[in-house]
Design a protein around this motif. Sequence first.
Motif, short mmCIF file in Angstrom:
data_model
loop_
_atom_site.label_atom_id
_atom_site.label_comp_id
_atom_site.label_asym_id
_atom_site.label_seq_id
_atom_site.Cartn_x
_atom_site.Cartn_y
_atom_site.Cartn_z
N LYS A 139 0.84 -1.18 0.00
CA LYS A 139 0.00 0.00 0.00
C LYS A 139 0.88 1.23 0.00
CE LYS A 139 -3.99 -2.04 2.17
NZ LYS A 139 -4.89 -2.03 3.31
N ARG A 140 0.32 2.33 -0.42
CA ARG A 140 1.07 3.57 -0.49
C ARG A 140 1.42 4.04 0.91
NH1 ARG A 140 0.65 8.34 -4.35
NH2 ARG A 140 1.64 9.99 -3.16
N ILE A 157 0.80 5.06 -7.71
CA ILE A 157 -0.13 4.56 -6.70
C ILE A 157 -0.53 3.13 -7.06
CG2 ILE A 157 -2.39 4.85 -5.65
CD1 ILE A 157 -2.11 7.84 -6.13
N ARG A 158 -0.29 2.25 -6.15
CA ARG A 158 -0.70 0.86 -6.32
C ARG A 158 -2.01 0.65 -5.58
NH1 ARG A 158 4.45 1.60 -6.11
NH2 ARG A 158 5.87 0.52 -7.53
N ASN A 159 -2.82 -0.18 -6.08
CA ASN A 159 -4.16 -0.35 -5.53
C ASN A 159 -4.24 -1.46 -4.50
OD1 ASN A 159 -5.17 1.71 -7.08
ND2 ASN A 159 -5.56 0.35 -8.81
N LYS A 162 -2.24 -7.78 -4.37
CA LYS A 162 -2.72 -8.44 -5.58
C LYS A 162 -3.27 -9.83 -5.31
CE LYS A 162 -1.20 -5.05 -8.03
NZ LYS A 162 -1.76 -3.83 -7.50
#
Length: 178
Positions: A139-140, A157-159, A162
């Motif tokens: 996470k950011r 920005i990663r969501n 995964k």
Amino acid sequence: MPGFRAVGDTIGPTYKRLAFAQRGYLRLSANTALSEVSGVSGSKMRWELLEYVLYVYLKLRVQLVGWPGDLVFTNLSNPPLTGLGCISRLVALWDSGAMHFAPVTDAEYRAALEDPYSCAPGPLHRGFPENLGRCDIKKRKYRPKTDPLGLRVGRYIRNGPKSARVVSETAADGAEGE
């Protein structure tokens, strides 16, 4: 006048919920049965483990038998036991005689002196939660640096993660089959 009572004229307890009434009934009947089994008038059941060990198990040499194994032994007012289902189940066990008081043998008494947790009538907790690691992986993260214009220097920005936090049994079986 309505609403007033004469001095000394008492009424029984009134309960707003059925679970409260059943809890009061269980406490009263447990105190009465404890007085009968121990032979000490006015003795009261203690629902916290330390007080139960000191004042019921060791002092009166009486133990509570038949507490359900899937319910945590704690005060009847504590959250695991406050629901109507749990209290109704305890009352049913008490009324049927499956849960009752019994004298403590000398061997059990010596074992309780060595380890007070050994005389608990039921489990004391529901186990430890699984440690899944950090909750902020992938996470950011906060970056306090700024550029000369006062704008935040950001990253892509990663969501979030995964994959699932825990591998299910079916996924593990499928991976082993390949």
